[in-house]
Design an enzyme around this catalytic site. Structure first.
Site, PDB file in Angstrom:
ATOM      1  N   GLU A  37       0.739  -1.272  -0.097  1.00  0.00           N
ATOM      2  CA  GLU A  37      -0.112   0.160  -0.042  1.00  0.00           C
ATOM      3  C   GLU A  37       1.015   1.347  -0.094  1.00  0.00           C
ATOM      4  O   GLU A  37       1.630   1.412   0.952  1.00  0.00           O
ATOM      5  CB  GLU A  37      -0.796  -0.029   1.282  1.00  0.00           C
ATOM      6  CG  GLU A  37      -1.974   1.042   1.303  1.00  0.00           C
ATOM      7  CD  GLU A  37      -2.633   1.441   2.559  1.00  0.00           C
ATOM      8  OE1 GLU A  37      -2.806   0.247   3.248  1.00  0.00           O
ATOM      9  OE2 GLU A  37      -3.367   2.264   2.545  1.00  0.00           O
ATOM     10  N   ARG A  55       4.586 -12.507   9.856  1.00  0.00           N
ATOM     11  CA  ARG A  55       5.317 -11.109   9.542  1.00  0.00           C
ATOM     12  C   ARG A  55       6.598 -11.243  10.404  1.00  0.00           C
ATOM     13  O   ARG A  55       6.894 -12.011  11.210  1.00  0.00           O
ATOM     14  CB  ARG A  55       4.404 -10.365  10.721  1.00  0.00           C
ATOM     15  CG  ARG A  55       4.404  -8.837  10.366  1.00  0.00           C
ATOM     16  CD  ARG A  55       3.048  -8.384  10.781  1.00  0.00           C
ATOM     17  NE  ARG A  55       2.105  -8.071   9.919  1.00  0.00           N
ATOM     18  CZ  ARG A  55       2.094  -6.856   9.206  1.00  0.00           C
ATOM     19  NH1 ARG A  55       3.047  -6.098   9.415  1.00  0.00           N
ATOM     20  NH2 ARG A  55       1.160  -6.664   8.462  1.00  0.00           N
ATOM     21  N   LYS A 110       4.051   0.922   9.501  1.00  0.00           N
ATOM     22  CA  LYS A 110       4.016   2.231   8.903  1.00  0.00           C
ATOM     23  C   LYS A 110       3.371   3.549   9.595  1.00  0.00           C
ATOM     24  O   LYS A 110       4.013   4.544   9.708  1.00  0.00           O
ATOM     25  CB  LYS A 110       3.577   2.128   7.446  1.00  0.00           C
ATOM     26  CG  LYS A 110       4.495   1.397   6.563  1.00  0.00           C
ATOM     27  CD  LYS A 110       3.792   1.272   5.036  1.00  0.00           C
ATOM     28  CE  LYS A 110       2.862   0.310   4.965  1.00  0.00           C
ATOM     29  NZ  LYS A 110       2.417  -0.050   3.597  1.00  0.00           N
TER      30      LYS A 110
END
Ligand code: ATP
Ligand code: MG
Length: 561
Positions: free
Chosen positions: A35, A264, A274
């Site tokens: 993204e 992850r 982020k």
């Protein structure tokens, strides 16, 4: 299990099974779907290395797909940075694609779903809908709007699309099952109204599809065979499949993508989300996304990390089915190991004290031939100037010390790297008792590599140094961890910023050998006996700036001993 099979990670094993069950190899296709709402970090590198690694292993294309369905947070700057980082890591994508390119197709499919009675417009408050959602152990209850007529749903949905309804007032929901054991299946939201400018579609849309109603469909349109994501999406898999089923039945593309999940990457002593990294940038706790203390790819690059070291780290840490934390010492080990093989060795003094060699002629200077690497061929050499006055590190001298101190002490000898053996005779102190000068004598016949008996003389210590009159001044930025806690975002009652290390940056005025005057931005060196350093982008004609990548000491290798 064969040897070959054992060396496969579990995602590769899934792919092997699919191939064995009849999936044709030329149908394999992968994607990396960032993204564009921030810069890539070392966690993304795990996903990049995994997906592009699969592409290389199976000779299959890998798309770079920007998952850009949330205009509020996405920017072109991030798109550009992401592309730069992936290229720098050494990977090539097949197609550059954007989820936003599929907005019209998604909209068309949605109209079909509404007509089939599989989606409806809800205008309850989000609080009300949350209450109706139920809990993992209790079923949800149906919205009073669930049985609107198709005509009414179409009318309202077009009003949403045409900007006639206010943000937050209406959503479109899939009509699945409010009693489903998987909460994600309880009539999830497909579209929300967002009257925001999109970095690519501009003001064309004021409704935006949700992640779940975009991702699988984008995979399907691109005919991605294996859509690999992180574990938090495991519970979304039912919904991924439900959505894909709807469009699969209505379209002609042959391959049905499948989602598989891996854990992850978490790294000790840092945060990776982020959203949190953005906070560090916006609150100016760091100088930017590429601050060398950041776990971003751009920060690591500026710090002096090589693409090779990051790929090696990703491979060594591997991928896992369960959540875990990787020790940052492994990352540091990977860069040290790489730079040990590739970085030229040079001399720099970070905390200088002056040494005067009293029996060396005052006007004399010599240019000593010094290898960039004494142990490996191919590095070449440079001339290092030597003169009567040199700098050494303060901590390399003591007036008195025990037998284990193999550096300079009064009455004893050490070798100066690439140069002569010197002996400390006395030292000069200022009014506060701080040593300001060390007076030494040198053995004229002891020059390294000169072949004389004296040059072969064994003395215990070897010190790095730079000639005072030839030295270049440099700014050296010495970094420590940005956080003092192993898991700064793992505390329920404390904000991660409470664990910011106040001493994570120490700026030093150092002296470096003159050959470094010509160093270019991002050039990497070993400063002998100190560590690895890299030329920072803040360097100008008159101000040389180095970042310390890592010190020489290797805590990871030590742990393995
Ligand atoms: P963040 O939570 O840091 O904002 P994200 O998952 O929202 O990360 P995306 O840009 O959506 O970030 O991620 C792109 C791809 O990289 C996704 O497939 C995601 O699963 C993967 N990814 C993101 N963070 C990690 C991580 N820490 N370890 C492994 N893969 C990751
Ligand atoms: Mg995301």
């Amino acid at each position: 299990m064969s040897e070959e099979k054992k060396s496969l990670n579990f995602i590769e094993q899934i792919i092997e099974e699919d191939l064995a069950n009849g999936l044709s190899k030329d149908k394999l296709r992968f994607r990396f779907p960032p993204e564009p709402n921030g810069y890539l970090h070392i966690g993304h590198a795990a996903s990049i290395c995994l997906n592009f690694g699969l592409g290389l292993r199976y000779n299959a294309p890998v798309n770079l797909r920007f998952d850009d369905t949330n205009p509020a947070k996405e920017e072109q700057e991030y798109v550009d940075a992401i592309k730069q980082d992936i290229e720098w890591l050494g990977f090539k994508w097949d197609k550059e694609l954007y989820s936003s390119d599929y907005f019209q197709q998604l909209f068309d499919w949605t109209i079909t779903l509404i007509k089939e009675g599989k989606a409806y417009v809800d205008n309850q408050s989000s609080e009300q809908m949350a209450i109706q959602k139920g809990t993992p152990t209790e079923p949800g209850t149906e919205s009073p709007n669930r049985n609107r007529s198709v005509e009414e749903n179409l009318e309202l949905f077009f009003k949403m699309k045409n900007g006639e309804l206010a943000e937050g007032s209406h959503v479109l929901r899939a009509k699945i099952d409010m009693k489903h054991t998987n909460m994600h299946m309880r009539d999830p939201i497909m579209y929300r109204i967002l009257k925001k400018h999109h970095h690519r579609t501009g003001d064309d849309w004021c409704i935006y599809p949700m992640y779940d109603w975009t991702h699988g469909e984008s995979d399907y349109l691109e005919q991605i065979s294996h859509s690999i994501c992180t574990l938090e999406f495991k519970s979304h898999r039912d919904l991924y499949d439900w959505y894909v089923d709807q469009v699969f039945n209505a379209s002609k593309l042959p391959l049905r993508p499948k989602q598989r999940e891996f854990a992850r990457r978490n790294l000790s002593y840092t945060v990776m989300s982020k959203r949190k990294l953005l906070q560090l940038v916006e609150e100016k706790i760091v100088s930017g996304w590429d601050d060398p203390r950041m776990p971003t790819i751009s920060g690591l690059r500026r710090r002096g990390y090589t693409p090779n070291s990051i790929r090696k780290f990703s491979d060594t840490a591997g991928i896992s089915k369960r959540d875990n934390v990787t020790d940052v010492a492994l990352l540091e080990h990977c860069i040290k190991d790489d730079l040990n093989k590739t970085a030229p060795r040079v001399m720099a003094v970070l905390d200088p004290v002056k040494v005067i060699i009293t029996n060396y002629p005052e006007d004399k200077e010599e240019f000593l031939d010094a290898n960039y690497n004494d142990y490996e061929e191919g590095f070449g050499s440079r001339a290092v100037p030597f003169s009567r006055e040199i700098y050494i590190e303060k901590e390399d001298f003591r007036e008195e010390a025990n037998k284990k101190f193999f550096r300079l002490k009064l009455g004893k000898e050490v070798r100066l790297k690439n140069a002569y053996i010197i002996k400390a005779e006395n030292c000069v102190k200022d009014a506060n008792g701080i040593i300001t000068e060390i007076h030494c004598t040198y053995d004229e016949d002891s020059l390294s590599g000169s072949g004389t008996e004296a040059s072969k003389r064994k003395v215990k210590g070897t010190l790095h140094w730079v000639s005072v009159k030839h030295a270049e001044k440099a700014e050296v930025r010495v970094y420590d961890r940005l956080f003092t806690d192993e898991a700064p975002d793992g505390h329920k009652d404390k904000d991660f910023k409470e664990f910011i290390n106040p001493d994570s940056l120490n700026i030093i005025e150092a002296f470096v050998e003159p050959s470094l005057k010509n160093a270019k931005i991002l050039d990497r060196f070993q400063f002998q006996r100190l560590g690895y350093f890299c030329v920072d982008k803040d360097t100008t004609e008159t101000n040389l700036v180095f970042n310390r990548t890592v010190p020489l000491r290797d805590s990871w290798a030590k742990m393995g001993e």
